[in-house]
Enzyme design. Structure first.
Site, PDB file in Angstrom:
ATOM      1  N   CYS A  43      35.567  65.180  -5.413  1.00 18.30           N
ATOM      2  CA  CYS A  43      35.730  66.338  -4.531  1.00 18.30           C
ATOM      3  C   CYS A  43      34.384  66.782  -3.961  1.00 18.30           C
ATOM      4  CB  CYS A  43      36.375  67.486  -5.305  1.00 18.30           C
ATOM      5  SG  CYS A  43      36.456  69.024  -4.365  1.00 18.30           S
ATOM      6  N   CYS A  75      35.104  68.267 -10.081  1.00 17.38           N
ATOM      7  CA  CYS A  75      35.948  67.065 -10.086  1.00 17.38           C
ATOM      8  C   CYS A  75      35.180  65.960  -9.352  1.00 17.38           C
ATOM      9  CB  CYS A  75      37.286  67.346  -9.409  1.00 17.38           C
ATOM     10  SG  CYS A  75      38.171  68.675 -10.249  1.00 17.38           S
ATOM     11  N   CYS A 101      32.550  75.275  -5.903  1.00 16.12           N
ATOM     12  CA  CYS A 101      33.454  75.273  -7.058  1.00 16.12           C
ATOM     13  C   CYS A 101      32.676  74.756  -8.262  1.00 16.12           C
ATOM     14  CB  CYS A 101      34.658  74.374  -6.794  1.00 16.12           C
ATOM     15  SG  CYS A 101      35.838  74.354  -8.165  1.00 16.12           S
ATOM     16  N   GLU A 104      38.402  76.987  -6.698  1.00 15.84           N
ATOM     17  CA  GLU A 104      39.492  76.956  -7.679  1.00 15.84           C
ATOM     18  C   GLU A 104      40.086  78.372  -7.744  1.00 15.84           C
ATOM     19  OE1 GLU A 104      41.434  75.035  -9.688  1.00 15.84           O
ATOM     20  OE2 GLU A 104      42.202  76.982 -10.271  1.00 15.84           O
ATOM     21  N   CYS A 107      42.128  69.326   3.924  1.00 14.77           N
ATOM     22  CA  CYS A 107      41.958  70.477   3.038  1.00 14.77           C
ATOM     23  C   CYS A 107      41.152  70.125   1.796  1.00 14.77           C
ATOM     24  CB  CYS A 107      43.310  70.968   2.572  1.00 14.77           C
ATOM     25  SG  CYS A 107      44.054  72.096   3.701  1.00 14.77           S
ATOM     26  N   CYS A 147      45.796  76.650   5.207  1.00 14.35           N
ATOM     27  CA  CYS A 147      45.124  76.240   3.978  1.00 14.35           C
ATOM     28  C   CYS A 147      43.863  77.093   3.846  1.00 14.35           C
ATOM     29  CB  CYS A 147      44.787  74.752   4.114  1.00 14.35           C
ATOM     30  SG  CYS A 147      43.825  74.117   2.759  1.00 14.35           S
ATOM     31  N   GLU A 156      36.008  77.096   4.717  1.00 16.45           N
ATOM     32  CA  GLU A 156      36.866  76.615   5.785  1.00 16.45           C
ATOM     33  C   GLU A 156      38.292  77.143   5.621  1.00 16.45           C
ATOM     34  OE1 GLU A 156      36.504  72.622   4.453  1.00 16.45           O
ATOM     35  OE2 GLU A 156      38.452  72.661   3.488  1.00 16.45           O
TER      36      GLU A 156
HETATM   37  N1  SAH Z   1      40.689  73.778  -6.721  1.00 24.32           N
HETATM   38  C1  SAH Z   1      42.057  73.629  -6.460  1.00 24.32           C
HETATM   39  C2  SAH Z   1      42.443  73.768  -5.006  1.00 24.32           C
HETATM   40  C3  SAH Z   1      41.541  73.214  -3.957  1.00 24.32           C
HETATM   41  S1  SAH Z   1      41.476  71.496  -3.751  1.00 24.32           S
HETATM   42  C4  SAH Z   1      42.547  72.307  -7.002  1.00 24.32           C
HETATM   43  O1  SAH Z   1      41.742  71.486  -7.394  1.00 24.32           O
HETATM   44  O2  SAH Z   1      43.764  72.144  -7.084  1.00 24.32           O
HETATM   45  C5  SAH Z   1      43.055  71.071  -3.006  1.00 24.32           C
HETATM   46  C6  SAH Z   1      43.481  69.655  -3.325  1.00 24.32           C
HETATM   47  O3  SAH Z   1      42.631  68.687  -2.665  1.00 24.32           O
HETATM   48  C7  SAH Z   1      43.411  69.347  -4.814  1.00 24.32           C
HETATM   49  O4  SAH Z   1      44.540  68.629  -5.237  1.00 24.32           O
HETATM   50  C8  SAH Z   1      42.178  68.477  -4.872  1.00 24.32           C
HETATM   51  O5  SAH Z   1      42.165  67.702  -6.031  1.00 24.32           O
HETATM   52  C9  SAH Z   1      42.296  67.678  -3.604  1.00 24.32           C
HETATM   53  N2  SAH Z   1      41.060  66.992  -3.208  1.00 24.32           N
HETATM   54  C10 SAH Z   1      39.793  67.330  -3.531  1.00 24.32           C
HETATM   55  N3  SAH Z   1      38.942  66.429  -3.010  1.00 24.32           N
HETATM   56  C11 SAH Z   1      39.678  65.529  -2.333  1.00 24.32           C
HETATM   57  C12 SAH Z   1      39.357  64.368  -1.572  1.00 24.32           C
HETATM   58  N4  SAH Z   1      38.106  63.980  -1.378  1.00 24.32           N
HETATM   59  N5  SAH Z   1      40.379  63.671  -1.020  1.00 24.32           N
HETATM   60  C13 SAH Z   1      41.654  64.086  -1.181  1.00 24.32           C
HETATM   61  N6  SAH Z   1      42.012  65.182  -1.876  1.00 24.32           N
HETATM   62  C14 SAH Z   1      41.034  65.888  -2.462  1.00 24.32           C
HETATM   63 FE1  SF4 Z   2      37.101  72.518  -7.590  1.00 27.70          FE
HETATM   64 FE2  SF4 Z   2      39.574  71.767  -6.842  1.00 27.70          FE
HETATM   65 FE3  SF4 Z   2      37.395  70.437  -5.991  1.00 27.70          FE
HETATM   66 FE4  SF4 Z   2      38.117  70.258  -8.540  1.00 27.70          FE
HETATM   67  S1  SF4 Z   2      39.297  69.538  -6.760  1.00 27.70           S
HETATM   68  S2  SF4 Z   2      36.018  70.562  -7.789  1.00 27.70           S
HETATM   69  S3  SF4 Z   2      38.869  72.297  -8.927  1.00 27.70           S
HETATM   70  S4  SF4 Z   2      37.937  72.529  -5.515  1.00 27.70           S
END
Ligand code: SAH
Ligand code: SF4
Length: 368
Positions: free
Chosen positions: A123, A120, A116, A170, A343, A109, A96
């Site tokens: 996520c 996490c 990934c 990531e 995002c 974005c 996206e």
């Molecule tokens: N992988 C990178 C960038 C992509 S995620 C990272 O983790 O920083 C971009 C942001 O969205 C990160 O801060 C991530 O932790 C956050 N994010 C992921 N899942 C989310 C969710 N369900 N609700 C809110 N933010 C989320």
């Molecule tokens: Fe990957 Fe970022 Fe999602 Fe963590 S928050 S699983 S590093 S995309």
């Protein structure tokens, strides 16, 4: 993208690589500048139309190379002006790209990987697992396409003024391609964005934070999400390899490489998990007096997640506590809710839908 066998895709090649490519053809390095200006500033992708290149060179380019752009499979416009595109990335999956217009700027974005590997726990992209890295062409193609599809700004500038790597994936786990794409974002011959207007968000791949500071030193955002190792190990598993003290040391070294540079710390607020005032105070303990800003993110729920969004009041109190203790703290507004545009957490749902559509099709075919 429909790559032509035997042809080199010049989309996504950073300036140095392109200069080497032209040197290989016996051409002067400034041809790279001309090509970059055509492709990224004028959005011309046919070599034939690049009239300041000699006819012979244009013919040679057309025979050996191409500018192959990714094509979006869909576009969704939100009532609040947010736009989301999906780009097919093979195996029924999609990445996206989200455009967020705000007064004075237009932020795109973008995604860097399909899925990934870092898993996490809050996520949706992580829940999907890792599929593959995007190429530099697929990364810059997202920006190219947004500028092509959206009206230019009143100043005549392209629509995208800021780029954040906060979509799927990531970025520091796809280091080479992300740096190549970033070089094009900041090159005066391509988009010429200032380094401050390009933000790479990472969950904390420490060795590559160190490298990035030397290679392109754009704005850095770090997904902290917890103020101690016990909790962060659970939420952001890469923390077991690179714990908070190591991560923060890399952040301060990064910030020191540029004057007036802050690192932004993202902190997603999860109800009853990391959102108490005690957590806020612990966070202050880590960041007070450092070149740090905190960006609080209301959690975006997705199917089968065990987490919930903290209440608006909890978020307000958490932010107020950070501010009262001297930190710069903002809360991200949720945008584009009607088109699932938040995002970095959409891809799972999107791919689920694509998978559902594909398996429905297969079922129809099978039962026909
Ligand atoms: N992988 C990178 C960038 C992509 S995620 C990272 O983790 O920083 C971009 C942001 O969205 C990160 O801060 C991530 O932790 C956050 N994010 C992921 N899942 C989310 C969710 N369900 N609700 C809110 N933010 C989320
Ligand atoms: Fe990957 Fe970022 Fe999602 Fe963590 S928050 S699983 S590093 S995309």
């Amino acid at each position: 993208m429909q790559a032509t066998p035997g042809k080199q895709n010049l989309l996504g090649s950073p300036p140095d690589e392109l200069a080497a490519f032209f040197a290989g053809l016996g051409e002067k390095p400034f041809r790279a500048r001309q090509l970059l200006q055509w492709v990224y500033q004028r959005r011309v992708t046919e070599f034939e139309a690049m009239t300041d290149l000699s006819k012979r060179l244009r013919r040679e380019l057309a025979e050996t190379a191409e500018i192959d752009l990714p094509e979006p499979v869909s576009r969704h416009d939100s009532g609040d002006g947010t736009v989301k595109w999906l780009f097919a990335s093979g195996s029924g999956q999609a990445v996206e790209t989200v455009f967020i217009p705000e007064p004075g700027r237009g932020t795109l974005c973008i995604s860097s990987q399909v899925g990934c590997a870092l898993d996490c726990s809050f996520c949706a992209t992580g829940a999907q697992g890792f599929n593959r890295n995007l190429t530099a062409a697929e990364i810059v193609g997202q920006v190219w396409h947004a500028n092509q599809a959206l009206p230019a700004r009143r100043s005549g500038e392209p629509a995208v003024t800021n780029v954040v790597f906060m979509g799927m994936g990531e970025p520091l786990a796809n280091y080479r391609n992300v740096v190549a794409a970033t070089e094009l974002l900041i090159s005066d011959w391509a988009w010429g964005l200032s380094r401050r207007r390009v933000t790479i968000s990472t969950s904390g791949i420490v060795p590559n934070i160190d490298r990035l500071g030397d290679d392109c030193n754009v704005s850095l955002a770090v997904s902290l999400h917890a103020p101690n190792d016990g909790l962060r190990n659970e939420l952001v598993p890469i923390n077991r390899r690179h714990p908070i003290d190591e991560l923060l040391a890399a952040c301060w070294a990064y910030a020191a490489k540029h004057a007036n540079r802050f690192v932004t710390f993202e902190y997603v607020l999860l109800k009853n998990v990391n959102d108490t005032l005690a957590h806020a105070d612990e966070l202050v303990g880590l960041l007070a007096g450092k070149p740090a800003k905190v960006n609080l993110i209301p959690f975006n729920p997705f199917p089968n997640t065990r987490y919930e969004r903290s209440s608006a009041e909890t978020i307000r109190l958490f932010q107020a506590r950070l501010r009262a203790r001297g930190l710069v703290a903002t809360t991200r507004r949720t945008r584009g809710d009607d088109i699932d545009a938040a995002c970095g957490q959409l891809a799972g749902r999107v791919s689920d839908r694509i998978r559902v559509r594909l398996s429905e099709k297969r079922l129809r075919v099978a039962s026909a």
